[in-house]
Design a protein around this motif. Sequence first.
Motif, PDB file in Angstrom:
ATOM      1  N   LYS A 145      27.036  -2.407  -4.631  1.00  0.00           N
ATOM      2  CA  LYS A 145      26.029  -2.687  -5.863  1.00  0.00           C
ATOM      3  C   LYS A 145      25.945  -1.793  -6.772  1.00  0.00           C
ATOM      4  CE  LYS A 145      23.131  -5.943  -2.975  1.00  0.00           C
ATOM      5  NZ  LYS A 145      21.709  -5.915  -2.453  1.00  0.00           N
ATOM      6  N   ILE A 146      25.906  -0.592  -6.726  1.00  0.00           N
ATOM      7  CA  ILE A 146      26.051   0.501  -7.432  1.00  0.00           C
ATOM      8  C   ILE A 146      27.223   0.526  -8.288  1.00  0.00           C
ATOM      9  CG2 ILE A 146      25.894   3.149  -7.894  1.00  0.00           C
ATOM     10  CD1 ILE A 146      23.948   3.104  -5.495  1.00  0.00           C
ATOM     11  N   SER A 147      28.519   0.415  -7.613  1.00  0.00           N
ATOM     12  CA  SER A 147      29.504   0.432  -8.203  1.00  0.00           C
ATOM     13  C   SER A 147      29.954  -0.649  -9.328  1.00  0.00           C
ATOM     14  CB  SER A 147      30.898   0.254  -7.250  1.00  0.00           C
ATOM     15  OG  SER A 147      30.814   1.586  -6.351  1.00  0.00           O
ATOM     16  N   LEU A 148      29.162  -1.905  -8.894  1.00  0.00           N
ATOM     17  CA  LEU A 148      29.293  -3.162  -9.884  1.00  0.00           C
ATOM     18  C   LEU A 148      28.504  -2.724 -11.003  1.00  0.00           C
ATOM     19  CD1 LEU A 148      29.159  -6.232  -7.361  1.00  0.00           C
ATOM     20  CD2 LEU A 148      30.932  -5.229  -8.617  1.00  0.00           C
ATOM     21  N   GLN A 149      27.190  -2.055 -11.059  1.00  0.00           N
ATOM     22  CA  GLN A 149      26.404  -1.622 -12.286  1.00  0.00           C
ATOM     23  C   GLN A 149      27.116  -0.787 -12.982  1.00  0.00           C
ATOM     24  OE1 GLN A 149      23.642  -3.106 -12.949  1.00  0.00           O
ATOM     25  NE2 GLN A 149      23.647  -4.361 -11.394  1.00  0.00           N
ATOM     26  N   LEU A 159      30.492  -0.650 -13.254  1.00  0.00           N
ATOM     27  CA  LEU A 159      31.499  -1.507 -13.927  1.00  0.00           C
ATOM     28  C   LEU A 159      30.896  -2.183 -15.044  1.00  0.00           C
ATOM     29  CD1 LEU A 159      34.388  -2.798 -14.004  1.00  0.00           C
ATOM     30  CD2 LEU A 159      33.508  -4.364 -12.246  1.00  0.00           C
ATOM     31  N   LYS A 160      29.798  -2.608 -15.121  1.00  0.00           N
ATOM     32  CA  LYS A 160      29.012  -3.448 -16.245  1.00  0.00           C
ATOM     33  C   LYS A 160      28.936  -2.469 -17.288  1.00  0.00           C
ATOM     34  CE  LYS A 160      26.468  -6.650 -13.613  1.00  0.00           C
ATOM     35  NZ  LYS A 160      24.897  -7.124 -13.370  1.00  0.00           N
ATOM     36  N   ILE A 161      28.598  -0.937 -17.112  1.00  0.00           N
ATOM     37  CA  ILE A 161      28.547  -0.162 -18.239  1.00  0.00           C
ATOM     38  C   ILE A 161      29.937   0.200 -18.747  1.00  0.00           C
ATOM     39  CG2 ILE A 161      27.959   2.366 -18.543  1.00  0.00           C
ATOM     40  CD1 ILE A 161      25.763   2.039 -16.584  1.00  0.00           C
ATOM     41  N   GLY A 162      30.847   0.194 -17.764  1.00  0.00           N
ATOM     42  CA  GLY A 162      32.312   0.523 -18.378  1.00  0.00           C
ATOM     43  C   GLY A 162      32.684  -0.531 -19.205  1.00  0.00           C
ATOM     44  N   LEU A 163      32.487  -1.926 -19.010  1.00  0.00           N
ATOM     45  CA  LEU A 163      32.867  -2.873 -19.754  1.00  0.00           C
ATOM     46  C   LEU A 163      32.142  -3.031 -20.838  1.00  0.00           C
ATOM     47  CD1 LEU A 163      32.598  -5.813 -16.882  1.00  0.00           C
ATOM     48  CD2 LEU A 163      34.766  -5.233 -18.010  1.00  0.00           C
ATOM     49  N   ARG A 164      30.856  -2.537 -21.113  1.00  0.00           N
ATOM     50  CA  ARG A 164      30.094  -2.561 -22.284  1.00  0.00           C
ATOM     51  C   ARG A 164      30.762  -1.252 -23.190  1.00  0.00           C
ATOM     52  NH1 ARG A 164      23.640  -1.617 -23.058  1.00  0.00           N
ATOM     53  NH2 ARG A 164      23.593  -1.161 -25.393  1.00  0.00           N
ATOM     54  N   LYS A 169      36.094  -0.066 -10.187  1.00  0.00           N
ATOM     55  CA  LYS A 169      36.616  -0.926  -9.229  1.00  0.00           C
ATOM     56  C   LYS A 169      37.039  -0.304  -7.869  1.00  0.00           C
ATOM     57  CE  LYS A 169      37.881  -4.253 -12.582  1.00  0.00           C
ATOM     58  NZ  LYS A 169      39.020  -4.916 -13.612  1.00  0.00           N
ATOM     59  N   LEU A 170      37.553   0.854  -8.074  1.00  0.00           N
ATOM     60  CA  LEU A 170      38.103   1.616  -6.909  1.00  0.00           C
ATOM     61  C   LEU A 170      36.826   1.884  -5.921  1.00  0.00           C
ATOM     62  CD1 LEU A 170      41.125   3.796  -8.448  1.00  0.00           C
ATOM     63  CD2 LEU A 170      41.154   1.908  -6.726  1.00  0.00           C
ATOM     64  N   TYR A 171      35.820   2.505  -6.610  1.00  0.00           N
ATOM     65  CA  TYR A 171      34.683   2.861  -5.862  1.00  0.00           C
ATOM     66  C   TYR A 171      34.217   1.435  -4.914  1.00  0.00           C
ATOM     67  CZ  TYR A 171      34.557   6.952  -8.794  1.00  0.00           C
ATOM     68  OH  TYR A 171      34.562   7.939  -9.458  1.00  0.00           O
ATOM     69  N   TYR A 172      34.280   0.212  -5.592  1.00  0.00           N
ATOM     70  CA  TYR A 172      34.035  -0.598  -5.052  1.00  0.00           C
ATOM     71  C   TYR A 172      34.815  -1.229  -3.952  1.00  0.00           C
ATOM     72  CZ  TYR A 172      32.552  -5.752  -4.480  1.00  0.00           C
ATOM     73  OH  TYR A 172      31.800  -6.925  -3.956  1.00  0.00           O
ATOM     74  N   MET A 187      25.442   7.306 -16.047  1.00  0.00           N
ATOM     75  CA  MET A 187      26.460   6.976 -15.318  1.00  0.00           C
ATOM     76  C   MET A 187      26.605   8.335 -14.047  1.00  0.00           C
ATOM     77  SD  MET A 187      28.762   4.408 -15.566  1.00  0.00           S
ATOM     78  CE  MET A 187      30.228   4.936 -14.917  1.00  0.00           C
ATOM     79  N   SER A 188      26.294   9.233 -14.712  1.00  0.00           N
ATOM     80  CA  SER A 188      26.477  10.749 -13.644  1.00  0.00           C
ATOM     81  C   SER A 188      25.421  10.412 -12.551  1.00  0.00           C
ATOM     82  CB  SER A 188      26.016  11.745 -14.549  1.00  0.00           C
ATOM     83  OG  SER A 188      24.767  11.818 -15.093  1.00  0.00           O
ATOM     84  N   TRP A 189      23.881   9.786 -12.901  1.00  0.00           N
ATOM     85  CA  TRP A 189      23.247   9.608 -11.776  1.00  0.00           C
ATOM     86  C   TRP A 189      23.822   8.608 -10.818  1.00  0.00           C
ATOM     87  CZ3 TRP A 189      19.219  12.240 -10.081  1.00  0.00           C
ATOM     88  CH2 TRP A 189      18.531  13.263 -10.881  1.00  0.00           C
ATOM     89  N   LEU A 190      24.370   7.431 -11.598  1.00  0.00           N
ATOM     90  CA  LEU A 190      24.721   6.406 -10.757  1.00  0.00           C
ATOM     91  C   LEU A 190      25.971   6.819  -9.565  1.00  0.00           C
ATOM     92  CD1 LEU A 190      24.606   3.466 -12.941  1.00  0.00           C
ATOM     93  CD2 LEU A 190      23.200   3.574 -10.844  1.00  0.00           C
ATOM     94  N   SER A 191      26.794   7.698 -10.384  1.00  0.00           N
ATOM     95  CA  SER A 191      27.807   8.598  -9.545  1.00  0.00           C
ATOM     96  C   SER A 191      27.295   9.077  -8.336  1.00  0.00           C
ATOM     97  CB  SER A 191      28.714   9.160 -10.268  1.00  0.00           C
ATOM     98  OG  SER A 191      29.498   8.512 -11.273  1.00  0.00           O
ATOM     99  N   THR A 192      26.361  10.058  -8.550  1.00  0.00           N
ATOM    100  CA  THR A 192      25.722  10.751  -7.346  1.00  0.00           C
ATOM    101  C   THR A 192      25.098   9.892  -6.517  1.00  0.00           C
ATOM    102  OG1 THR A 192      25.142  12.499  -8.836  1.00  0.00           O
ATOM    103  CG2 THR A 192      24.327  12.666  -6.845  1.00  0.00           C
ATOM    104  N   LEU A 193      24.354   8.908  -7.116  1.00  0.00           N
ATOM    105  CA  LEU A 193      23.691   7.875  -5.889  1.00  0.00           C
ATOM    106  C   LEU A 193      24.771   7.293  -5.181  1.00  0.00           C
ATOM    107  CD1 LEU A 193      20.895   7.029  -5.127  1.00  0.00           C
ATOM    108  CD2 LEU A 193      20.957   5.391  -6.970  1.00  0.00           C
ATOM    109  N   GLY A 194      25.615   6.667  -5.852  1.00  0.00           N
ATOM    110  CA  GLY A 194      26.886   6.038  -5.117  1.00  0.00           C
ATOM    111  C   GLY A 194      27.509   6.661  -4.108  1.00  0.00           C
ATOM    112  N   GLY A 195      27.615   7.908  -4.478  1.00  0.00           N
ATOM    113  CA  GLY A 195      28.420   8.685  -3.517  1.00  0.00           C
ATOM    114  C   GLY A 195      27.684   9.105  -2.286  1.00  0.00           C
TER     115      GLY A 195
END
Length: 218
Positions: free
Chosen positions: A134-138, A140-145, A156-159, A108-116
């Motif tokens: 697309k990164i925000s949706l990925q 979100l999938k992790i958050g749901l899991r 969702k706000l990032y999206y 999640m930390s890597w995705l946040s950096t990449l998404g930013g």
Amino acid sequence: MSDSLIICVSDYWQRCHYHNRPNPEAGDAWPKSKPLRRLCIHVDAINGNYYLREFLHQHVLAESLRRNHGVQLVWLQFEEPQKDIIDYRFADMLAHTIWERIEVEHLMSWLSTLGGGFSALGEQFERCAKTAGKISLQQLKIGLRLGDPFLQTRCKLYYSISLIQRGQLRMAKHLIREQYQFASKNIEKDVRLMRMCLGIWRRLSYEYEQRRLRKGGN
């Protein structure tokens, strides 16, 4: 409830914990004319938990004790076991769960950096805005899991930022409103989450104003 077999667990400190206890508010009451007929069992705490589960879930056993032997109350007196038992299977399951959570947090930390980074480039390039979405949706999938509703809201706000950058203002508006309602009405209010919603809403309002000015100029 009055016909159910009452279970009482007495722990090491002689504190009693009742199961299937009559509810006075529902019209049930403890019989006062005569004491309850008890079945007293002295057992170590490890095996006692298995006893408790059987008495609570094996309704045939409970009914047999009540009808055939007149037992109304099963008294489980827990005693300290002679030696502790390590549940290696549960320990392995717990270790795997902890390791998985650590890896997911790292991801999640890597995705946040990449998404930013893509979100910043999305101010100029629509392709980057789509990638950020697309990164925000990925995420979100992790958050749901993980079952974390606050993490899901942030994703969702990032999206919604990606939607604003791509000009899909109406969809972003509904998404931001839903997340703000969740953040404000939830028992555990997240002030930072509410401020994040308000900040993105201001950005959305700015885009609406710019769109209005462009239409007026044309």
